[in-house]
Every structure is written in C-alpha cells, then in structure tokens.
Design an enzyme around this catalytic site. Structure first.
Site, PDB file in Angstrom:
ATOM      1  N   LYS A 288       0.331   3.107   1.870  1.00 49.94           N
ATOM      2  CA  LYS A 288       0.527   1.966   0.968  1.00 49.94           C
ATOM      3  C   LYS A 288       0.421   2.438  -0.474  1.00 49.94           C
ATOM      4  CE  LYS A 288      -1.260  -2.763   0.274  1.00 49.94           C
ATOM      5  NZ  LYS A 288      -2.300  -3.744   0.708  1.00 49.94           N
TER       6      LYS A 288
ATOM      7  N   SER B  58      -0.483  -8.205   2.142  1.00 47.63           N
ATOM      8  CA  SER B  58       0.257  -7.441   1.154  1.00 47.63           C
ATOM      9  C   SER B  58       0.756  -6.081   1.651  1.00 47.63           C
ATOM     10  CB  SER B  58      -0.629  -7.206  -0.077  1.00 47.63           C
ATOM     11  OG  SER B  58      -1.735  -6.372   0.255  1.00 47.63           O
TER      12      SER B  58
ATOM     13  N   SER C  18      -4.609  -8.417   4.530  1.00 45.83           N
ATOM     14  CA  SER C  18      -3.416  -7.658   4.136  1.00 45.83           C
ATOM     15  C   SER C  18      -3.014  -6.527   5.080  1.00 45.83           C
ATOM     16  CB  SER C  18      -3.588  -7.085   2.731  1.00 45.83           C
ATOM     17  OG  SER C  18      -3.410  -8.097   1.770  1.00 45.83           O
TER      18      SER C  18
END
Lengths: 495, 95
Positions: free
Chosen positions: A80, A155, A179
C-alpha cells in the site's frame, strides 16, 4: 502457463520455487504481465517498479540456487502506498506526497525484503487512508474486479484488487477503521487487522496513531499466517509495538474448531443490512456450527451503536494533529506563489489535500478546539473505554465473535462520494474493532447477487491464532476462496 | 449542531487550511450534518468512566541513549522543496 503462475498461493509458489519447478524470474515476469494486462482497467497500482522487481527476482533465484532461502524468497508482493519504500516514491495517493521519495524503508518493508520477497510496486488507496472506497485517491479510483462499475472498498482498495486480480501473490494494507478487512470482503480475499501493537508502524505514514495497524491481504488463510510470521514482532523504532514473542502462526492451521465458543452479536446485523448479506452470514455461521463450534446467537454488545460516532471524533482528531506536519517546508508539495509564510502554508494545504482529508482535518480540529474538547474528544475517549470493556467481557465467554465484514456488497462508484455520512457507514461493522484495539480477520463467505460477502471474526487481544484457526477450518469446508473474479476485458465483463 | 460560517472560517484558520468560498459552504453543511450524528454520544453515561487514549497496556517505554548510525543529511534534505546549500529555505516568519 506463465500467466497462470500469478494465480498461485504464496505457499504453493514457495514449494514450486524450492523444488526448482519454476524460477523467481518466471514468477515475477508472470505477475508483471498479468499486472500490465489487468491494471489498465482496474487501476490498482500507483507505481510499478518492474526493473527493480526483476532484479530482486534474479537475486532470489541466486539465493535459491545456493540454498540460502527465507520464508518469502522470490514471492511477488504489492505494498500500500502509505508505507515508506527507500528510493521509491510513497504518495499516500495524495498530491501532497506525489513526489515524495523516502530515504528509508518502513519496518514491514525491510522485513519483507529480508525474507526475500519481490516488491512489484505501490498500491492505490484513499488519500492518506481516509475513505472506504478508494475513490478518494487524488489520482484515480480503483475498480472492483467482480464488477468494474463498483468500488473495491477502501482505503486499501488497490492492495485488495492487486491480490484478487492475481497481479501479485499477496499484499500489505493498513487498517484504521476497516481499511484492510472491508476491501478484503468486497474483493473476496482474506484480510487481517492484527492486534494494535503486534506489527510495527514505523514508516507507515500516520493517519490516526492509536488506531492504525498494518496487516496482510492474501488469497487464503494459510498465506495470511505465513505473512504474519514475517511481519509481526517488536520493533525498537515503534515504541507501541509490544515485546511479546511471536508464535508460528502456521501452526494454528493444524487444529479443528470443535468446542470453540463463538458469539454472534446482534448489533452487527444493523438496519440497512442487505438481505443477501444477512443470508450469506447465517449460512456461514451454520457452517461453523457443523464444524463443531458452539454458537451463541443471543449476544448483545449495546455500545456498538456509539462506535461510529466515537470513531469519527477520535480518528479525525488524531489525523488533524498528524497532518499538521504537511506545511510545504521539509518535504512534500509546496505552493511557491505566495507572499507570507502563513499564506504559503495555507495554499500548500489547500492544493495539496483533497476534499475528504480537508473534511477530517476540519472535523478533528473542531473536536480538539477550546470549548469543544470535553464535549467531543474526551467524551469519545470515555465511550472508547465502554466499548473496550464490552469486548473484554464478551471474551470471558467466547473464543471469538462472528459478524459480517460490511452490511452491504460493494456499492457503485460515485454512489456515496458526495455523502460523507453514507460513506462512513460502510465501516460500521469494522471500526469498533480498531477502537477496542483487538484483532479481526475477514474471509470470503459467499456472494449476494454475484458480489462478494465477507465474514469478520473478532478475537481477543493477541488472539490471532484462534482467528486463523477458525478462518482456516471454514475455508477448508467452503470453496469461496477458490472462486476468481472474471478477468478484465474477458467476455464475462463484456455484457 | 449547526456550524456557522464564522466557525468554519475559525477552524480552517486554526488548521491552516486555505479554503475556497465554495468549499467553506459545502464543509459548513457537511460538518453540521456529521456533528448532528455525534449527538448520539450524549446518551451514554460516562461520568465515572476514565478515557482510553490507546488500547495496549504499555506505559512509558524507555531505551538507553546510545549513538547509532543515522541517515546522511543529503538523503534527509533531498525532499525539501526549497534549499540553499545544506539548509532548508523558508519564507521570513517575522517581517
């Protein structure tokens, strides 16, 4: 054949690499080919480091050739884009950090490299991890491989899609209110948020420091356990990481779940929950019962209804403090065309931050400001105590709790973008877990109308082994994790 | 909880967020709506409840103050938007 390689689980690939049936360069090449083919439609990736990845893969082949292998030697991974990677830009999907190149690796990145993993690149996300759909990326939205018109969750949407679409073998995400778990549920993969303090946050760009935690997104539960073995553990650079010894998580896959006590808290079957999600959940719990677990449907955690409000005070408050560092002076975007130092700072933040980040900074600044601190921030922290006590009491009676990961299947791109309260509700089942600081895992639990449904298992602090054990037993008894999203561009998507 | 325009401007000043006029009005509406949802917390009885600031039992964590290698200044400075030799250039704070 080569394209098929990137569909492998981590453990299968480790086996094939070890027996020299495939090479690390072949595996990385296959993943990169798949990535280039699929990502033009899915947009999971912000940065792809193909040359570096192939060099790392060659090195992995040399290590295998000389018998010096580690747990993840030659395994392609995606990170990420809020975890620092030395020499590779780390954007947080924000204009503010679009050109930021960290001079150091996050501890999790260093651990993956140390274990021989091959980093393919950095995954798209909601800006600064604030969001539930990956639509708040300042660059582009990511699409759900199960239906390109829908969000992948967020996210960590890019990390989830990269795994679900076989652009890599596993990925890392971060989870502040859901997330990792919510996008894992939306994409029909496995996602674990470890106990707060289990995995180092050093080098993770801070959002809400008392809630943030890094964890794996994988194709199955066994891979999740294997990756946890590599990333968990104390780090002197993160004083909130705990010194407790790290178990071999793969050992927890060996045991069945006969006699385990599982509670199903009714507050997680919320108003607005879709009928198809509820049906899938009831079937999943019934399956756990068939596997020998003792199910209690009559569990109540009454303070669950206050978790959303408490979260949206605590997380933005911490965020407003953490994001004060983006002033255009030391690194990041800087608005040059300004007069005074204050104007420069305001313009930098006006153009560097997107709408959701501004909303949360405003909300947090308000909650912390004079006259409102006690009514909002202090009140939310007290409610946090009540929520944690409720979980502690429940874990006196149950080995784990079972809930849906999300009350709905993936929603349409654009559907909730202009309605923050609706967007925040997407995390209603996941954010109480961050408030309590306990671990939780999302596993594929079926489909509703052809779209993925995730089941969330919540455990005691540092009880990841029990979660993996339940998740693995369930996975062995079902085939959801073997179902693949239709390949983008294939006939399945043409209609 | 309805926010006034002046409150929005005050908060944005505290946060040093330059906001365009249209953004101020949109945020006033959205934040008012969000804060209304927070009113729910008033239902909870918390007079005797201590606040939780973080979820693990760790208190203060100490370490020996030992010198160790660090990043070079060139590496650390490489991301600075404006530089002058080995310094970061900023606008005058006092005018």
């Amino acid at each position: 054949m080569t394209e098929e390689l990137s569909r492998l689980s981590v453990r299968k690939a480790v086996g094939l690499l070890g027996s020299r049936q495939i090479s690390a360069v072949e595996l990385t090449t296959a993943a990169l080919e798949r990535l280039h083919q699929a990502d033009s439609l899915l947009h999971a990736m912000v940065t792809v480091t193909a040359d570096d990845a192939l060099a790392q893969a060659s090195e992995a082949d040399r290590a295998i050739g000389s018998g010096r292998t580690s747990a993840l030697t030659g395994i392609p991974v995606v990170i990420k884009d809020n975890m620092c990677t030395r020499g590779v830009r780390t954007t947080c999907s924000s204009r503010m950090l679009e050109n930021f190149v960290p001079p150091f690796d996050a501890t999790v990145v260093a651990r993956l490299k140390g274990a021989g993993a091959v980093i393919l690149g950095k995954a798209n996300m909601d800006e600064f991890a604030m969001g539930s759909s990956t639509e708040h990326s300042a660059f582009f939205p990511t699409h759900n491989p199960w239906d390109l018109s829908r969000v992948p969750g967020g996210s960590s949407g890019g990390s989830a899609v990269a795994v679900a679409a076989d652009e890599c073998l596993f990925s890392l995400g971060s989870d502040t209110g859901g997330s990792i778990r919510q996008p894992a549920g939306f994409c029909s993969i496995v996602g674990l948020k470890p106990t707060y303090g289990r995995v180092s946050r050093y080098g993770l760009v801070a959002f809400a420091s008392s809630l943030d935690q890094i964890g794996p997104l994988t194709k199955d539960v066994g891979d999740c356990a294997l990756v946890m073995n590599v990333i968990a553990g104390h780090d002197p650079c993160d004083s909130t990481s705990v010194a407790d010894s790290v178990p071999d998580y793969t050992r927890s896959l060996e045991r069945d779940i006969r006699g385990l006590r599982l509670g199903v808290p009714r507050e997680y079957f919320v108003a607005g929950m879709q009928a198809g999600v509820e049906a899938a959940m009831r079937a999943a719990v019934a399956r756990l019962e068939e596997l020998g677990a003792i199910i209690d449907w009559d569990v109540s955690l009454p303070h669950t209804r206050y978790a959303l409000a408490a979260y949206y005070i605590i997380a933005p408050s911490e965020a407003s403090a953490n994001l004060a560092r983006y002033d255009g002076v030391k690194y990041g975007y800087c608005h040059m065309d300004a007069g005074s130092v204050w104007q420069a700072m305001e313009r930098t933040r006006q153009f560097g931050f997107g709408p959701e980040v501004k909303r949360r900074i405003m909300l947090g600044t308000y909650a912390l400001s004079a006259g409102y601190y006690e009514a909002y921030y202090l009140k939310a922290q007290k409610v946090r105590t009540l929520i944690r006590r409720e979980f502690d009491a429940a874990f006196q009676k149950y080995d784990a709790l079972v809930t849906p990961t999300s009350p709905t299947v993936p929603f349409r791109i654009g559907e909730r973008l202009d309605d923050p309260v609706q967007m925040y509700l997407a995390d209603v089942c996941t954010l109480p877990i961050n408030i309590a600081g306990v671990p939780a895992i999302s596993v594929p639990a079926g489909f509703a109308g052809g779209l993925p449904v995730g089941m969330q298992l919540i455990g005691k602090p540092f009880g990841e082994e029990v979660l993996l054990r339940i998740a693995h037993s369930y996975e062995q008894a079902t085939s959801w994790h073997n179902m693949k999203a239709p390949a983008p561009g294939s006939l399945d998507h043409a209609g | 909880m309805k926010l006034s325009r002046e409150e929005v401007e005050h908060i944005s000043l505290l946060a040093r967020l330059g906001l365009a006029e249209a953004e101020k009005e949109r945020l006033r509406e959205q934040l008012s709506n969000i804060l209304e949802n927070m009113e729910l917390l008033k239902e909870t009885a918390t007079d005797d409840v201590p606040p939780t600031t973080q979820s693990i039992a760790l208190q203060n964590v100490f370490r020996e103050d030992v010198a160790r290698p660090s990043l070079g200044s060139e590496e650390v400075m490489a991301n600075a938007p404006q530089r002058e030799e080995s310094s970061i250039r900023v606008r005058p704070v006092l005018e």
